[in-house]
Design a protein around this motif. Structure first.
Motif, PDB file in Angstrom:
ATOM      1  N   LYS A  71     -28.959  11.446  -6.639  1.00 33.90           N
ATOM      2  CA  LYS A  71     -29.774  10.905  -7.726  1.00 33.90           C
ATOM      3  C   LYS A  71     -29.230  11.356  -9.079  1.00 33.90           C
ATOM      4  O   LYS A  71     -29.143  10.572 -10.023  1.00 33.90           O
ATOM      5  CB  LYS A  71     -31.225  11.349  -7.584  1.00 33.90           C
ATOM      6  CG  LYS A  71     -31.981  10.623  -6.510  1.00 33.90           C
ATOM      7  CD  LYS A  71     -33.421  11.092  -6.467  1.00 33.90           C
ATOM      8  CE  LYS A  71     -34.168  10.441  -5.327  1.00 33.90           C
ATOM      9  NZ  LYS A  71     -35.555  10.908  -5.248  1.00 33.90           N
ATOM     10  N   LYS A 109     -26.138  12.241  -9.767  1.00 33.55           N
ATOM     11  CA  LYS A 109     -24.873  11.549 -10.003  1.00 33.55           C
ATOM     12  C   LYS A 109     -25.109  10.110 -10.441  1.00 33.55           C
ATOM     13  O   LYS A 109     -24.454   9.606 -11.356  1.00 33.55           O
ATOM     14  CB  LYS A 109     -24.006  11.566  -8.742  1.00 33.55           C
ATOM     15  CG  LYS A 109     -23.380  12.905  -8.451  1.00 33.55           C
ATOM     16  CD  LYS A 109     -22.523  12.842  -7.204  1.00 33.55           C
ATOM     17  CE  LYS A 109     -21.931  14.189  -6.869  1.00 33.55           C
ATOM     18  NZ  LYS A 109     -21.134  14.156  -5.631  1.00 33.55           N
ATOM     19  N   LEU A 110     -26.059   9.457  -9.786  1.00 36.16           N
ATOM     20  CA  LEU A 110     -26.370   8.075 -10.133  1.00 36.16           C
ATOM     21  C   LEU A 110     -26.909   7.980 -11.559  1.00 36.16           C
ATOM     22  O   LEU A 110     -26.495   7.119 -12.337  1.00 36.16           O
ATOM     23  CB  LEU A 110     -27.386   7.503  -9.147  1.00 36.16           C
ATOM     24  CG  LEU A 110     -27.808   6.056  -9.379  1.00 36.16           C
ATOM     25  CD1 LEU A 110     -26.607   5.131  -9.256  1.00 36.16           C
ATOM     26  CD2 LEU A 110     -28.894   5.656  -8.398  1.00 36.16           C
ATOM     27  N   ARG A 111     -27.809   8.875 -11.913  1.00 36.84           N
ATOM     28  CA  ARG A 111     -28.344   8.886 -13.278  1.00 36.84           C
ATOM     29  C   ARG A 111     -27.236   9.132 -14.299  1.00 36.84           C
ATOM     30  O   ARG A 111     -27.198   8.496 -15.349  1.00 36.84           O
ATOM     31  CB  ARG A 111     -29.425   9.956 -13.418  1.00 36.84           C
ATOM     32  CG  ARG A 111     -30.727   9.575 -12.796  1.00 36.84           C
ATOM     33  CD  ARG A 111     -31.810  10.582 -13.154  1.00 36.84           C
ATOM     34  NE  ARG A 111     -32.984  10.356 -12.342  1.00 36.84           N
ATOM     35  CZ  ARG A 111     -33.524  11.241 -11.528  1.00 36.84           C
ATOM     36  NH1 ARG A 111     -33.002  12.449 -11.417  1.00 36.84           N
ATOM     37  NH2 ARG A 111     -34.592  10.944 -10.831  1.00 36.84           N
ATOM     38  N   LEU A 131     -24.027   8.479 -13.953  1.00 31.65           N
ATOM     39  CA  LEU A 131     -23.197   7.275 -14.038  1.00 31.65           C
ATOM     40  C   LEU A 131     -23.890   6.178 -14.841  1.00 31.65           C
ATOM     41  O   LEU A 131     -23.256   5.494 -15.655  1.00 31.65           O
ATOM     42  CB  LEU A 131     -22.866   6.761 -12.637  1.00 31.65           C
ATOM     43  CG  LEU A 131     -21.840   7.573 -11.856  1.00 31.65           C
ATOM     44  CD1 LEU A 131     -21.751   7.065 -10.424  1.00 31.65           C
ATOM     45  CD2 LEU A 131     -20.487   7.498 -12.521  1.00 31.65           C
ATOM     46  N   LEU A 132     -25.185   6.014 -14.616  1.00 31.19           N
ATOM     47  CA  LEU A 132     -25.925   4.995 -15.360  1.00 31.19           C
ATOM     48  C   LEU A 132     -25.955   5.317 -16.850  1.00 31.19           C
ATOM     49  O   LEU A 132     -25.817   4.425 -17.692  1.00 31.19           O
ATOM     50  CB  LEU A 132     -27.348   4.861 -14.816  1.00 31.19           C
ATOM     51  CG  LEU A 132     -27.465   4.193 -13.446  1.00 31.19           C
ATOM     52  CD1 LEU A 132     -28.890   4.284 -12.934  1.00 31.19           C
ATOM     53  CD2 LEU A 132     -27.015   2.756 -13.511  1.00 31.19           C
ATOM     54  N   ARG A 133     -26.129   6.600 -17.184  1.00 30.38           N
ATOM     55  CA  ARG A 133     -26.124   6.990 -18.598  1.00 30.38           C
ATOM     56  C   ARG A 133     -24.765   6.743 -19.233  1.00 30.38           C
ATOM     57  O   ARG A 133     -24.667   6.266 -20.360  1.00 30.38           O
ATOM     58  CB  ARG A 133     -26.506   8.465 -18.742  1.00 30.38           C
ATOM     59  CG  ARG A 133     -27.990   8.659 -18.873  1.00 30.38           C
ATOM     60  CD  ARG A 133     -28.310  10.085 -19.292  1.00 30.38           C
ATOM     61  NE  ARG A 133     -29.066  10.676 -18.206  1.00 30.38           N
ATOM     62  CZ  ARG A 133     -28.744  11.774 -17.545  1.00 30.38           C
ATOM     63  NH1 ARG A 133     -27.691  12.463 -17.867  1.00 30.38           N
ATOM     64  NH2 ARG A 133     -29.490  12.214 -16.565  1.00 30.38           N
ATOM     65  N   LYS A 134     -23.697   7.074 -18.496  1.00 34.11           N
ATOM     66  CA  LYS A 134     -22.347   6.840 -19.019  1.00 34.11           C
ATOM     67  C   LYS A 134     -22.108   5.356 -19.243  1.00 34.11           C
ATOM     68  O   LYS A 134     -21.565   4.948 -20.268  1.00 34.11           O
ATOM     69  CB  LYS A 134     -21.294   7.388 -18.056  1.00 34.11           C
ATOM     70  CG  LYS A 134     -21.122   8.876 -18.112  1.00 34.11           C
ATOM     71  CD  LYS A 134     -20.009   9.315 -17.176  1.00 34.11           C
ATOM     72  CE  LYS A 134     -19.809  10.809 -17.198  1.00 34.11           C
ATOM     73  NZ  LYS A 134     -18.743  11.231 -16.266  1.00 34.11           N
ATOM     74  N   LYS A 135     -22.511   4.549 -18.283  1.00 33.97           N
ATOM     75  CA  LYS A 135     -22.328   3.099 -18.388  1.00 33.97           C
ATOM     76  C   LYS A 135     -23.123   2.552 -19.572  1.00 33.97           C
ATOM     77  O   LYS A 135     -22.615   1.730 -20.345  1.00 33.97           O
ATOM     78  CB  LYS A 135     -22.781   2.428 -17.084  1.00 33.97           C
ATOM     79  CG  LYS A 135     -22.579   0.960 -17.041  1.00 33.97           C
ATOM     80  CD  LYS A 135     -21.134   0.618 -16.919  1.00 33.97           C
ATOM     81  CE  LYS A 135     -20.987  -0.870 -16.684  1.00 33.97           C
ATOM     82  NZ  LYS A 135     -19.613  -1.295 -16.762  1.00 33.97           N
ATOM     83  N   ALA A 136     -24.352   3.016 -19.736  1.00 37.29           N
ATOM     84  CA  ALA A 136     -25.173   2.562 -20.858  1.00 37.29           C
ATOM     85  C   ALA A 136     -24.557   2.988 -22.189  1.00 37.29           C
ATOM     86  O   ALA A 136     -24.556   2.220 -23.155  1.00 37.29           O
ATOM     87  CB  ALA A 136     -26.589   3.115 -20.725  1.00 37.29           C
ATOM     88  N   GLU A 173     -21.612   0.695 -22.905  1.00 34.70           N
ATOM     89  CA  GLU A 173     -22.085  -0.624 -23.330  1.00 34.70           C
ATOM     90  C   GLU A 173     -22.601  -0.578 -24.766  1.00 34.70           C
ATOM     91  O   GLU A 173     -22.338  -1.475 -25.561  1.00 34.70           O
ATOM     92  CB  GLU A 173     -23.189  -1.127 -22.391  1.00 34.70           C
ATOM     93  CG  GLU A 173     -22.707  -1.455 -21.001  1.00 34.70           C
ATOM     94  CD  GLU A 173     -21.749  -2.631 -20.975  1.00 34.70           C
ATOM     95  OE1 GLU A 173     -21.943  -3.589 -21.749  1.00 34.70           O
ATOM     96  OE2 GLU A 173     -20.787  -2.584 -20.188  1.00 34.70           O
TER      97      GLU A 173
END
Length: 89
Positions: free
Chosen positions: A20, A22-24, A26-31, A34
């Motif tokens: 969880k 790691k997923l968070r 990655l999502l923060r990095k992607k956001a 963007e």
């Protein structure tokens, strides 16, 4: 039936706290990526619009008196034209 209950337990533990996190991350990095791309796109659009409306900046640092006079005259004519258009509407 025992196999089904074992499979449910195995699936239940799929999203461990580490995963969880790691997923968070990655999502923060992607956001963030963007958001940065969007800001760069908006800045480029802003620069393009300003250049379109105002024209390219003139180099007045190395200009002599005659060229400065012509630049100022051009600016004055442009301002006069814009003011006339503003009040003609």
């Amino acid at each position: 039936m025992e196999e089904a209950s074992k499979a449910k337990k195995a699936k239940k533990g799929f999203m461990t706290p580490e995963r969880k996190k790691k997923l968070r991350l990655l999502l923060r990095k992607k956001a963030a990526e963007e958001l940065k791309k969007e800001q760069e796109r908006k800045a480029a659009e802003r620069r393009r619009i300003i250049e379109e409306r105002c024209g390219k900046p003139k180099n007045i640092d190395d200009a002599n008196e005659v060229s400065l006079t012509s630049i100022i005259t051009g600016y004055h004519q442009r301002i006069t034209k814009l003011e006339e258009e503003k009040y003609d509407r």
